[in-house]
Design an enzyme around this catalytic site. Sequence first.
Site, short mmCIF file in Angstrom:
data_model
loop_
_atom_site.label_atom_id
_atom_site.label_comp_id
_atom_site.label_asym_id
_atom_site.label_seq_id
_atom_site.Cartn_x
_atom_site.Cartn_y
_atom_site.Cartn_z
N ASN A 1 -10.59 3.51 3.42
CA ASN A 1 -10.47 3.28 1.97
C ASN A 1 -11.38 2.71 1.16
O ASN A 1 -12.01 3.16 0.16
CB ASN A 1 -8.99 2.43 1.88
CG ASN A 1 -8.63 2.41 0.33
OD1 ASN A 1 -8.43 3.26 -0.58
ND2 ASN A 1 -8.56 1.30 -0.28
N TRP B 1 -8.83 9.87 -7.26
CA TRP B 1 -10.13 10.06 -7.71
C TRP B 1 -10.12 9.92 -9.38
O TRP B 1 -11.10 9.42 -9.88
CB TRP B 1 -10.43 11.71 -7.54
CG TRP B 1 -11.33 11.76 -6.29
CD1 TRP B 1 -10.60 11.86 -4.96
CD2 TRP B 1 -12.66 11.81 -6.11
NE1 TRP B 1 -11.87 12.08 -4.25
CE2 TRP B 1 -12.71 11.83 -4.70
CE3 TRP B 1 -13.80 11.22 -6.99
CZ2 TRP B 1 -14.16 12.01 -4.22
CZ3 TRP B 1 -15.05 11.47 -6.48
CH2 TRP B 1 -15.46 11.68 -5.06
N TRP C 1 -16.08 14.50 -11.37
CA TRP C 1 -15.20 14.08 -10.34
C TRP C 1 -14.51 14.94 -9.51
O TRP C 1 -14.08 14.54 -8.38
CB TRP C 1 -14.39 12.86 -10.84
CG TRP C 1 -13.07 13.26 -11.74
CD1 TRP C 1 -13.34 13.76 -13.24
CD2 TRP C 1 -12.00 13.74 -11.32
NE1 TRP C 1 -12.13 14.33 -13.72
CE2 TRP C 1 -11.09 14.31 -12.62
CE3 TRP C 1 -11.04 13.89 -10.28
CZ2 TRP C 1 -9.82 14.57 -12.88
CZ3 TRP C 1 -9.85 14.41 -10.26
CH2 TRP C 1 -9.13 14.72 -11.36
N GLU D 1 0.82 -1.30 -0.01
CA GLU D 1 -0.15 0.15 0.14
C GLU D 1 0.81 1.18 0.03
O GLU D 1 0.33 2.33 -0.62
CB GLU D 1 -1.02 0.07 1.28
CG GLU D 1 -1.96 -1.04 1.18
CD GLU D 1 -2.85 -1.18 -0.04
OE1 GLU D 1 -3.26 0.04 -0.53
OE2 GLU D 1 -3.56 -1.96 -0.24
N TRP E 1 1.69 2.22 -3.43
CA TRP E 1 0.58 3.03 -4.20
C TRP E 1 0.75 4.46 -3.96
O TRP E 1 0.62 5.05 -4.90
CB TRP E 1 -0.79 2.48 -3.60
CG TRP E 1 -1.45 1.30 -4.34
CD1 TRP E 1 -1.45 0.20 -4.02
CD2 TRP E 1 -2.07 1.60 -5.45
NE1 TRP E 1 -2.12 -0.48 -5.00
CE2 TRP E 1 -2.61 0.17 -5.88
CE3 TRP E 1 -2.35 2.60 -6.48
CZ2 TRP E 1 -3.06 -0.03 -7.24
CZ3 TRP E 1 -3.19 2.24 -7.66
CH2 TRP E 1 -3.31 0.88 -7.95
N TRP F 1 -26.38 24.17 -6.46
CA TRP F 1 -26.07 24.01 -4.75
C TRP F 1 -27.48 24.61 -4.30
O TRP F 1 -27.67 24.28 -2.96
CB TRP F 1 -24.86 24.80 -4.49
CG TRP F 1 -23.62 24.29 -5.00
CD1 TRP F 1 -22.64 24.89 -5.88
CD2 TRP F 1 -23.27 22.90 -4.94
NE1 TRP F 1 -21.70 24.04 -6.08
CE2 TRP F 1 -21.87 22.59 -5.47
CE3 TRP F 1 -23.62 21.80 -4.12
CZ2 TRP F 1 -21.31 21.51 -5.43
CZ3 TRP F 1 -23.06 20.31 -4.13
CH2 TRP F 1 -21.97 20.63 -4.71
C1 FAD Z 1 -11.08 8.70 -3.70
C2 FAD Z 1 -9.95 8.48 -3.06
C3 FAD Z 1 -9.23 9.53 -2.29
C4 FAD Z 1 -8.08 9.18 -1.61
N1 FAD Z 1 -7.42 10.33 -0.80
C5 FAD Z 1 -6.52 10.29 -0.30
C6 FAD Z 1 -5.60 11.24 0.20
O1 FAD Z 1 -5.93 12.58 -0.11
N2 FAD Z 1 -4.49 11.17 1.27
C7 FAD Z 1 -4.10 9.94 1.25
O2 FAD Z 1 -3.09 9.57 2.00
N3 FAD Z 1 -4.95 8.68 0.77
C8 FAD Z 1 -5.65 8.78 0.02
N4 FAD Z 1 -6.55 7.66 -0.76
C9 FAD Z 1 -6.11 6.42 -0.13
C10 FAD Z 1 -6.37 5.50 1.00
O3 FAD Z 1 -7.91 5.66 0.92
C11 FAD Z 1 -5.95 6.15 2.27
O4 FAD Z 1 -4.71 6.35 2.16
C12 FAD Z 1 -5.98 5.41 3.47
O5 FAD Z 1 -7.60 4.86 3.49
C13 FAD Z 1 -5.63 5.82 4.68
O6 FAD Z 1 -5.87 4.93 5.79
P1 FAD Z 1 -4.85 4.32 6.23
O7 FAD Z 1 -3.45 5.24 6.74
O8 FAD Z 1 -5.29 3.59 7.68
O9 FAD Z 1 -4.20 3.22 5.26
P2 FAD Z 1 -3.56 1.71 5.27
O10 FAD Z 1 -4.55 0.80 4.62
O11 FAD Z 1 -2.96 1.46 6.67
O12 FAD Z 1 -2.54 1.97 4.23
C14 FAD Z 1 -0.94 2.32 4.75
C15 FAD Z 1 -0.60 3.52 3.99
O13 FAD Z 1 -0.51 3.16 2.71
C16 FAD Z 1 -0.72 4.50 1.77
N5 FAD Z 1 -2.13 4.17 0.99
C17 FAD Z 1 -3.19 3.06 1.05
N6 FAD Z 1 -3.97 3.04 0.32
C18 FAD Z 1 -3.49 3.90 -0.82
C19 FAD Z 1 -4.11 4.28 -1.97
N7 FAD Z 1 -5.04 3.71 -2.68
N8 FAD Z 1 -3.33 5.25 -2.75
C20 FAD Z 1 -2.35 6.00 -2.15
N9 FAD Z 1 -1.90 5.72 -0.89
C21 FAD Z 1 -2.31 4.65 -0.05
C22 FAD Z 1 -1.26 5.57 2.69
O14 FAD Z 1 -0.32 6.07 2.98
C23 FAD Z 1 -1.62 4.74 3.98
O15 FAD Z 1 -1.36 5.36 5.03
C24 FAD Z 1 -7.54 8.01 -1.24
C25 FAD Z 1 -8.30 6.79 -1.73
C26 FAD Z 1 -9.44 7.17 -2.62
C27 FAD Z 1 -10.45 5.76 -3.31
#
Ligand code: FAD
Length: 577
Positions: A459, A500, A477, A367, A370, A424
């Site tokens: 997520n 997004w 979007w 992750e 990602w 709006w």
């Molecule tokens: C529409 C949308 C918008 C999002 N906006 C953001 C945002 O503004 N900032 C953000 O940090 N993440 C974003 N994410 C990715 C993801 O949802 C979050 O990083 C995650 O939910 C954070 O929770 P966690 O720290 O417990 O993640 P964990 O599941 O514990 O993952 C560990 C770390 O991996 C990274 N990570 C995990 N999934 C993703 C992913 N899909 N994309 C990028 N990094 C990821 C994050 O840094 C996260 O803290 C977005 C996802 C979607 C679908």
Amino acid sequence: MSKPNTFIHLHTYDLRIHDSRSLFLAHDPSSDLASQVTHFLPLYIFDERQLDVSRLPNASPPVTSRRSRVADFHRTSPHRLKFLLEAVFGLREAYRRSGGDLLIGYGKPEVLVPNLIRRLQQDGSVEGVWTQLETTTEEVNMQSRLKDALGEISPKLKLSLNDSRSLVPLDILPFDPKSDTPDVYTAFRKKVEGLEDRKAAKELVVDVKGRKLKSFPKLGKIEIPSGKGGWIQADDKMETIYAELVAPLIDKPPIGGWSEAVKGQSVPPIHNKSAIPLGGSEAEGLGRLDDYVGHASPNGWNGGEKAKTYKQTRNGLVGEAFSNKLSGHLALGSLSARAMGWRVGELHQNVKKDSAARGNVYWIIFELLWRDFFQFTTMTFSTSKTPRHPSNSTLFDADGFSSQMSNYPSDKRPKPEDWHKPNWDDPNDPARRWCEGRTGIPFIDANMRELRETGWMSNRGRQNVASFLVKDLYVDWRVGAEFFEMHLVDYDTCSNWGNWQYQAGVGNDPRSDRQFNPIKQAFDYDPQGEYVRLWMPELKDVSDRYLHFPWGEYTSRASIVFSDDDGLSLNDTVGDG
Ligand SMILES: Cc1cc2nc3c(=O)[nH]c(=O)nc-3n(C[C@H](O)[C@H](O)[C@H](O)COP(=O)(O)OP(=O)(O)OC[C@H]3O[C@@H](n4cnc5c(N)ncnc54)[C@H](O)[C@@H]3O)c2cc1C
């Protein structure tokens, strides 16, 4: 006594003292640079283009760029502001504990830093300014203006950029991220996996523990032109600054409003139902890392039980245990991705004989990659010098990165001219109902309410509400991306806009038809309705038969026809059921 020679570190999204390249450079006893520097001056500036600082003394009047471009939202919410302030003031505490200090300002870095340098040059010299290499338009533009402003003071005065944001450093990537980041995540991952291995990771995390910091210089009065910002006083408290910065937000609530808890001007407590019961400081980020991943001790590995079930539990919705909850700290840099990767790598090594735990622990790295993927694709598609991108960043364009992809299947690409334009003023407008958590689909509405109340959403929730806005309601979007930008405490430009684009089908991957079925997702991920009932108390007495499916009746899972999961690993998207 020799005259002071000051090393300036301008903090941006690196609000920490652990794994700090600048701190290391200024203090590394083996470097010539460190021996020439007598003082270390770290600073952080609340940029007036991103935050309304107009209530603070000598600030410039509000400018329109403090609102989002498409939907005219605020660019930050009180939750996000609080998290940022906790990170900045936490950093000041961390420096003070180590014998240093942090200078905090508001305005434009390219105005304040040159003023500061002129002041320091009255009694001594400035070695240069160091800052983290950023990849997104506003930050890159700011750094370029600052570089020019320094050059006007003296051609010798340099702005040096530290590469410290990603997990995998730029200089060991096997491709040039400015032009050649692979389009598809799996291809990217295969190229970089292993580069973050234990040995490499250890060398990448710099350690200044135990060293006495060089003195913070005496500053006296720094002249700042009228209406161009100022410095926060050494004894100003976070609560005082929060009240000034939150006031313009409270005065003008957005569509969907603010949480009840943030209507006053005092710092709100953490919501009692929050899945992320953490403040934004480095200390809290490191504490959570320890709680989730554990650490090595003389008696073996201590803790790490949550990390050992990460992959199995990461799609949870309720409580703090189901995923790291470190995204906010990673976004602001109050936790270093490399320090986190190194710790996770150590645990991975420690559980090497336990294949179940190993797979779970590894998935954290998966992750984190990602996160890197979105940073590097942003560089590839947003840097004006690359042949793929002739002018400005397409990260924020309706057509996204896809407009620059020759192999993108154009017949499947969403057509911006078909998108619904929000009104709006209409209480029944679909975009407005989405923002307000009133779509009528309980799983979507519960997620939107969690976002408003806590500044965070899982997520699983993010994927569903994004898909619903774009693929079911046909809303642009970017309205969703801007709404997330305003609310998310972990807002990160690359991760937010990149995800997004990915959900909207305008990203750089060749698929554009991903769509989630929120009813199926609700049954799969909230089978007992615990999550929906948590955020929608008005449904607490509704029976399970109707909870996720209010217009029908659920007798058995088989009674609802869903199309098959398409088996994608990250997003588990389902067909339009
Ligand atoms: C529409 C949308 C918008 C999002 N906006 C953001 C945002 O503004 N900032 C953000 O940090 N993440 C974003 N994410 C990715 C993801 O949802 C979050 O990083 C995650 O939910 C954070 O929770 P966690 O720290 O417990 O993640 P964990 O599941 O514990 O993952 C560990 C770390 O991996 C990274 N990570 C995990 N999934 C993703 C992913 N899909 N994309 C990028 N990094 C990821 C994050 O840094 C996260 O803290 C977005 C996802 C979607 C679908």
